[in-house]
Design an enzyme around this catalytic site. Structure first.
Site, PDB file in Angstrom:
ATOM      1  N   SER A   1     -15.170  23.084  -5.906  1.00  0.00           N
ATOM      2  CA  SER A   1     -16.393  22.930  -6.717  1.00  0.00           C
ATOM      3  C   SER A   1     -16.143  23.422  -8.131  1.00  0.00           C
ATOM      4  O   SER A   1     -16.629  22.817  -9.098  1.00  0.00           O
ATOM      5  CB  SER A   1     -17.546  23.722  -6.099  1.00  0.00           C
ATOM      6  OG  SER A   1     -17.844  23.245  -4.831  1.00  0.00           O
TER       7      SER A   1
ATOM      8  N   ARG B   1      -7.886  24.847   2.756  1.00  0.00           N
ATOM      9  CA  ARG B   1      -7.108  23.862   1.996  1.00  0.00           C
ATOM     10  C   ARG B   1      -5.657  24.323   1.909  1.00  0.00           C
ATOM     11  O   ARG B   1      -4.951  24.356   2.883  1.00  0.00           O
ATOM     12  CB  ARG B   1      -7.724  23.660   0.609  1.00  0.00           C
ATOM     13  CG  ARG B   1      -9.109  23.002   0.660  1.00  0.00           C
ATOM     14  CD  ARG B   1      -9.846  23.173  -0.617  1.00  0.00           C
ATOM     15  NE  ARG B   1      -9.942  24.578  -0.975  1.00  0.00           N
ATOM     16  CZ  ARG B   1     -10.533  25.046  -2.056  1.00  0.00           C
ATOM     17  NH1 ARG B   1     -11.062  24.225  -2.915  1.00  0.00           N
ATOM     18  NH2 ARG B   1     -10.594  26.334  -2.283  1.00  0.00           N
TER      19      ARG B   1
END
Ligand code: PNS
Length: 161
Positions: free
Chosen positions: A128, A90
């Protein structure tokens, strides 16, 4: 036949992970999504639950297999006859950790290579742990996770939306 392993904690699987899987299935003949047991990280969902959630959301991909592992990633990959590990990258934030992992894995198993895939930029900020934090505090996570995962999160955090 090119087999790649996509390992992770998947606690729980998010739309960002799914985005990576969608990209990976176009590049490899078989993609094994491998849920790491990692009990020491005190996951919210058990390894069986995490594996089941992944299984439920990848049914549309015929070349995806789902399993779990508790040994070294490179040993698991070799056992699966896979010489490619997929990791999603990311922001720069991921880089140090991923860099360390890829080099250590390479030292342990020089024939296993890591391929980094970039998710769509709309998932760059997604993790998450953030999803769990938002869910625990009653925020809306339905745009970050598939419906099956939302239901599982609601069973843990009835306040989440
Ligand atoms: O989703 P995560 O938590 O970032 O995934 C990390 C994971 C599970 C891929 C990593 O911790 C791992 O590979 N664990 C298995 C044990 C291992 O091989 N450790 C040495 C890594 S250099």
């Amino acid at each position: 036949m090119k087999t790649a392993v996509y390992p992770g904690s998947f606690d729980p699987i998010t739309n960002g992970h799914l985005d990576i899987i969608e990209r990976a299935v176009r590049l490899f003949d078989k993609v094994i999504v491998a849920v790491a047991r990692r009990e020491e990280k005190r996951p919210l969902f058990s390894v069986t639950e995490r594996e089941q959630l992944v299984r439920q959301v990848v049914t549309c991909f015929p070349n995806v297999e789902v399993t779990s592992f508790s040994d070294l990633l490179v040993d698991f990959a070799r056992r699966m006859n896979a010489d490619i590990v997929i990791r999603g990258l990311r922001a720069v934030l991921d880089f140090d950790y991923e860099f360390q992992m890829v080099l250590l894995n390479r030292k342990l198993a020089p024939t296993v290579d890591t391929v980094f895939l970039l998710p769509s930029e709309k998932y760059f900020y997604l993790s998450s742990s953030m999803v769990k934090e938002i869910a625990a505090l009653g925020g809306a996570v339905s745009c970050f996770v598939p419906p099956a995962v939302l239901a599982a999160l609601k069973s843990r955090y009835p306040v989440c939306q």
